[in-house]
Design a protein around this motif. Structure first.
Motif, mmCIF file in Angstrom:
data_model
loop_
_atom_site.group_PDB
_atom_site.id
_atom_site.type_symbol
_atom_site.label_atom_id
_atom_site.label_comp_id
_atom_site.label_asym_id
_atom_site.label_seq_id
_atom_site.Cartn_x
_atom_site.Cartn_y
_atom_site.Cartn_z
ATOM 1 N N VAL A 113 0.845 -1.196 0.000
ATOM 2 C CA VAL A 113 0.000 0.000 0.000
ATOM 3 C C VAL A 113 0.881 1.246 0.000
ATOM 4 C CG1 VAL A 113 -1.763 1.279 1.268
ATOM 5 C CG2 VAL A 113 -1.806 -1.237 1.260
ATOM 6 N N PRO A 114 0.884 2.037 -1.070
ATOM 7 C CA PRO A 114 1.670 3.279 -1.060
ATOM 8 C C PRO A 114 1.035 4.319 -0.147
ATOM 9 C CG PRO A 114 0.406 3.089 -3.094
ATOM 10 C CD PRO A 114 0.197 1.806 -2.355
ATOM 11 N N ASP A 115 1.792 4.786 0.832
ATOM 12 C CA ASP A 115 1.314 5.808 1.770
ATOM 13 C C ASP A 115 1.674 7.174 1.189
ATOM 14 O OD1 ASP A 115 0.131 6.839 4.024
ATOM 15 O OD2 ASP A 115 1.931 6.658 5.259
ATOM 16 N N TYR A 116 1.013 7.520 0.097
ATOM 17 C CA TYR A 116 1.372 8.694 -0.697
ATOM 18 C C TYR A 116 1.099 9.998 0.058
ATOM 19 C CZ TYR A 116 -3.665 8.455 -1.762
ATOM 20 O OH TYR A 116 -5.040 8.385 -1.664
ATOM 21 N N ARG A 117 1.843 11.039 -0.350
ATOM 22 C CA ARG A 117 1.639 12.358 0.233
ATOM 23 C C ARG A 117 0.232 12.859 -0.096
ATOM 24 N NH1 ARG A 117 6.581 15.182 -2.639
ATOM 25 N NH2 ARG A 117 6.088 13.478 -4.105
ATOM 26 N N LEU A 118 -0.299 13.715 0.777
ATOM 27 C CA LEU A 118 -1.683 14.157 0.651
ATOM 28 C C LEU A 118 -1.770 15.635 0.285
ATOM 29 C CD1 LEU A 118 -3.143 12.387 3.822
ATOM 30 C CD2 LEU A 118 -3.337 11.625 1.447
ATOM 31 N N ALA A 119 -2.799 15.961 -0.498
ATOM 32 C CA ALA A 119 -3.155 17.348 -0.780
ATOM 33 C C ALA A 119 -3.886 17.908 0.456
ATOM 34 C CB ALA A 119 -4.046 17.398 -2.013
ATOM 35 N N PRO A 120 -3.978 19.214 0.615
ATOM 36 C CA PRO A 120 -3.472 20.261 -0.282
ATOM 37 C C PRO A 120 -1.994 20.579 -0.104
ATOM 38 C CG PRO A 120 -4.602 21.268 1.560
ATOM 39 C CD PRO A 120 -4.768 19.778 1.733
ATOM 40 N N GLU A 121 -1.356 20.010 0.927
ATOM 41 C CA GLU A 121 0.058 20.291 1.155
ATOM 42 C C GLU A 121 0.917 19.783 0.001
ATOM 43 O OE1 GLU A 121 -1.925 19.601 5.187
ATOM 44 O OE2 GLU A 121 -1.973 18.689 3.184
ATOM 45 N N HIS A 122 0.476 18.681 -0.618
ATOM 46 C CA HIS A 122 1.235 18.062 -1.712
ATOM 47 C C HIS A 122 0.272 17.787 -2.866
ATOM 48 C CE1 HIS A 122 4.578 17.557 1.085
ATOM 49 N NE2 HIS A 122 3.710 17.061 1.940
ATOM 50 N N PRO A 123 0.022 18.782 -3.698
ATOM 51 C CA PRO A 123 -0.978 18.628 -4.762
ATOM 52 C C PRO A 123 -0.454 17.800 -5.938
ATOM 53 C CG PRO A 123 0.037 20.795 -4.894
ATOM 54 C CD PRO A 123 0.598 20.141 -3.657
ATOM 55 N N PHE A 124 -1.334 17.592 -6.913
ATOM 56 C CA PHE A 124 -1.004 16.916 -8.161
ATOM 57 C C PHE A 124 0.274 17.510 -8.751
ATOM 58 C CE2 PHE A 124 -1.222 17.075 -12.821
ATOM 59 C CZ PHE A 124 -1.417 15.743 -13.134
ATOM 60 N N PRO A 125 1.210 16.673 -9.230
ATOM 61 C CA PRO A 125 1.138 15.206 -9.352
ATOM 62 C C PRO A 125 1.861 14.441 -8.243
ATOM 63 C CG PRO A 125 2.922 16.009 -10.706
ATOM 64 C CD PRO A 125 2.338 17.234 -10.021
ATOM 65 N N ALA A 126 2.149 15.094 -7.102
ATOM 66 C CA ALA A 126 2.951 14.449 -6.055
ATOM 67 C C ALA A 126 2.379 13.104 -5.606
ATOM 68 C CB ALA A 126 3.109 15.400 -4.865
ATOM 69 N N PRO A 127 1.065 12.981 -5.302
ATOM 70 C CA PRO A 127 0.556 11.661 -4.890
ATOM 71 C C PRO A 127 0.782 10.580 -5.937
ATOM 72 C CG PRO A 127 -0.994 13.381 -4.284
ATOM 73 C CD PRO A 127 0.025 14.026 -5.177
ATOM 74 N N LEU A 128 0.561 10.913 -7.206
ATOM 75 C CA LEU A 128 0.765 9.928 -8.272
ATOM 76 C C LEU A 128 2.238 9.560 -8.396
ATOM 77 C CD1 LEU A 128 -0.265 8.196 -10.590
ATOM 78 C CD2 LEU A 128 -0.141 10.223 -12.074
ATOM 79 N N GLU A 129 3.137 10.510 -8.224
ATOM 80 C CA GLU A 129 4.569 10.203 -8.258
ATOM 81 C C GLU A 129 4.941 9.218 -7.160
ATOM 82 O OE1 GLU A 129 6.038 14.555 -10.068
ATOM 83 O OE2 GLU A 129 6.183 14.116 -7.912
ATOM 84 N N ASP A 130 4.361 9.398 -5.975
ATOM 85 C CA ASP A 130 4.627 8.466 -4.874
ATOM 86 C C ASP A 130 4.085 7.076 -5.187
ATOM 87 O OD1 ASP A 130 5.760 10.593 -3.555
ATOM 88 O OD2 ASP A 130 4.128 10.839 -2.111
ATOM 89 N N VAL A 131 2.888 7.022 -5.771
ATOM 90 C CA VAL A 131 2.281 5.733 -6.108
ATOM 91 C C VAL A 131 3.131 5.008 -7.151
ATOM 92 C CG1 VAL A 131 0.274 4.635 -7.184
ATOM 93 C CG2 VAL A 131 -0.055 6.424 -5.458
ATOM 94 N N LEU A 132 3.601 5.745 -8.159
ATOM 95 C CA LEU A 132 4.437 5.132 -9.191
ATOM 96 C C LEU A 132 5.756 4.636 -8.609
ATOM 97 C CD1 LEU A 132 5.053 4.402 -12.117
ATOM 98 C CD2 LEU A 132 5.823 6.767 -12.475
ATOM 99 N N GLU A 133 6.389 5.426 -7.752
ATOM 100 C CA GLU A 133 7.630 4.980 -7.125
ATOM 101 C C GLU A 133 7.377 3.752 -6.248
ATOM 102 O OE1 GLU A 133 11.348 6.541 -4.332
ATOM 103 O OE2 GLU A 133 9.604 7.842 -4.630
ATOM 104 N N GLY A 134 6.255 3.755 -5.533
ATOM 105 C CA GLY A 134 5.908 2.604 -4.725
ATOM 106 C C GLY A 134 5.696 1.359 -5.563
ATOM 107 N N TYR A 135 5.094 1.534 -6.735
ATOM 108 C CA TYR A 135 4.866 0.407 -7.645
ATOM 109 C C TYR A 135 6.194 -0.158 -8.143
ATOM 110 C CZ TYR A 135 2.702 -2.148 -11.566
ATOM 111 O OH TYR A 135 2.286 -3.120 -12.453
ATOM 112 N N GLU A 136 7.127 0.720 -8.487
ATOM 113 C CA GLU A 136 8.434 0.260 -8.950
ATOM 114 C C GLU A 136 9.170 -0.490 -7.842
ATOM 115 O OE1 GLU A 136 9.877 4.049 -10.222
ATOM 116 O OE2 GLU A 136 9.386 3.665 -12.338
ATOM 117 N N ARG A 137 9.023 -0.002 -6.594
ATOM 118 C CA ARG A 137 9.641 -0.702 -5.463
ATOM 119 C C ARG A 137 8.970 -2.062 -5.261
ATOM 120 N NH1 ARG A 137 12.071 0.915 -0.476
ATOM 121 N NH2 ARG A 137 13.048 -0.988 0.345
#
Length: 303
Positions: A113-137
């Motif tokens: 489960v990717p514990d991605y960063r949350l908006a509004p502190e971390h808006p698009f595309p930061a959550p998706l970047e975390d999810v993609l990095e988590g997927y690669e890991r």
């Protein structure tokens, strides 16, 4: 006809959860709402017995590896890469943990489960970047069959992830399951239908507020934000689940149609009178029915 449990839940959502974006007539900040949700999640929902976790560090967040304690399950046969929802701004670890633990038990699976960063502190595309990095890991640790799942905003991120994975030539899952996904932040569907939806959880105001907190001026038609409009050729077999009382129902309906037009295998179950992400509410007979759909779909595709 909805079960009595579903009728009670819809009433609770309408009179307690739906007005939760406000308190005594004052608009709450998203940070305040996040704190309240986390407190409610930990207070009223116990962590599932037998589920343990390990945090794997990423650049800006972490990937959580969930597994059942030794002896509680055999060696995992499959893996679940699950992207949690929460309007891009919130998270409910215990609620999702209970759902994921049940899936792990039924499927002899581990979950990531990717514990991605949350908006509004971390808006698009930061959550998706975390999810993609988590997927690669995740791919670096798991070589067996697996499913990608996501609910609500997590369904948006899961579908956007699949488009990114295909574009980058990474390994795709054997199948995917999306629960009440938010797939069209451009809101290009039937506006009359959207405005007339009798959603017990979301109002148009709350939907637009969460969308704005995530996008913060980014183009809503970017396919990383609105994967409904992406190139869907080559997508894995997909199951879409939603309730008919949802503001977001049309997103699932349109995605099912577009997937079929693109040659993908797709199954859909839209249960009457059900609210947003109803499979997580384990007390509902309809949730148990939906979980059977999910288990049968994954077993047929991966086992």
């Amino acid at each position: 006809m909805a079960s009595w449990q579903a009728k009670v839940l819809n009433s609770v959502l309408s009179y307690i959860a739906k007005p939760g974006m406000h308190a005594r007539g004052t608009r709450l900040s998203l940070a305040d709402i996040r704190r309240r949700l986390l407190a409610l999640d930990s207070r009223y929902l116990a962590w599932p017995k037998g589920l343990v976790s390990e945090n794997l560090s990423l650049s800006h967040s972490c990937l959580i590896h969930y597994r059942l304690e030794p002896g509680a399950a055999p060696t995992p046969r499959i893996a679940i890469f699950y992207v949690r929802g929460g309007g891009f701004c919130f998270k409910t670890p215990n609620a999702h943990g209970r759902f994921i633990a049940d899936l792990c038990r039924e499927l002899d699976a581990d979950a990531y489960v990717p514990d991605y960063r949350l908006a509004p502190e971390h808006p698009f595309p930061a959550p998706l970047e975390d999810v993609l990095e988590g997927y690669e890991r995740f791919l670096s640790r798991w070589s067996g069959p697996f499913v990608v799942m996501g609910d609500s905003a997590g369904g948006n991120l899961a579908m956007s992830l699949l488009l990114q994975v295909k574009e980058k030539g990474l390994r795709l899952p054997g199948c995917a399951v999306l629960l009440s996904p938010a797939l069209d932040l451009g809101i290009t569907g039937n506006s009359e239908r959207l405005l007339s939806a009798d959603d017990p959880l979301f109002s148009i105001e709350s939907l637009l507020r969460l969308r704005g907190a995530y996008l913060q001026g980014a183009n809503p038609m970017d396919v990383r934000a609105s994967p409904l409009h992406g190139d869907l050729h080559g997508m894995p077999p997909m199951l879409l689940l939603a309730g008919t009382r949802e503001l977001l129902l049309e997103d699932s309906e349109r995605m099912a149609l577009r997937l079929r037009e693109s040659g993908a295998e797709v199954e859909q179950h839209f249960l009457a009178h059900m609210p947003h992400v109803f499979p997580l509410f384990e007390i509902l007979p309809e949730a148990r029915e939906a979980r059977e759909f999910i288990l049968e779909f994954i077993q047929r595709r991966l086992m």
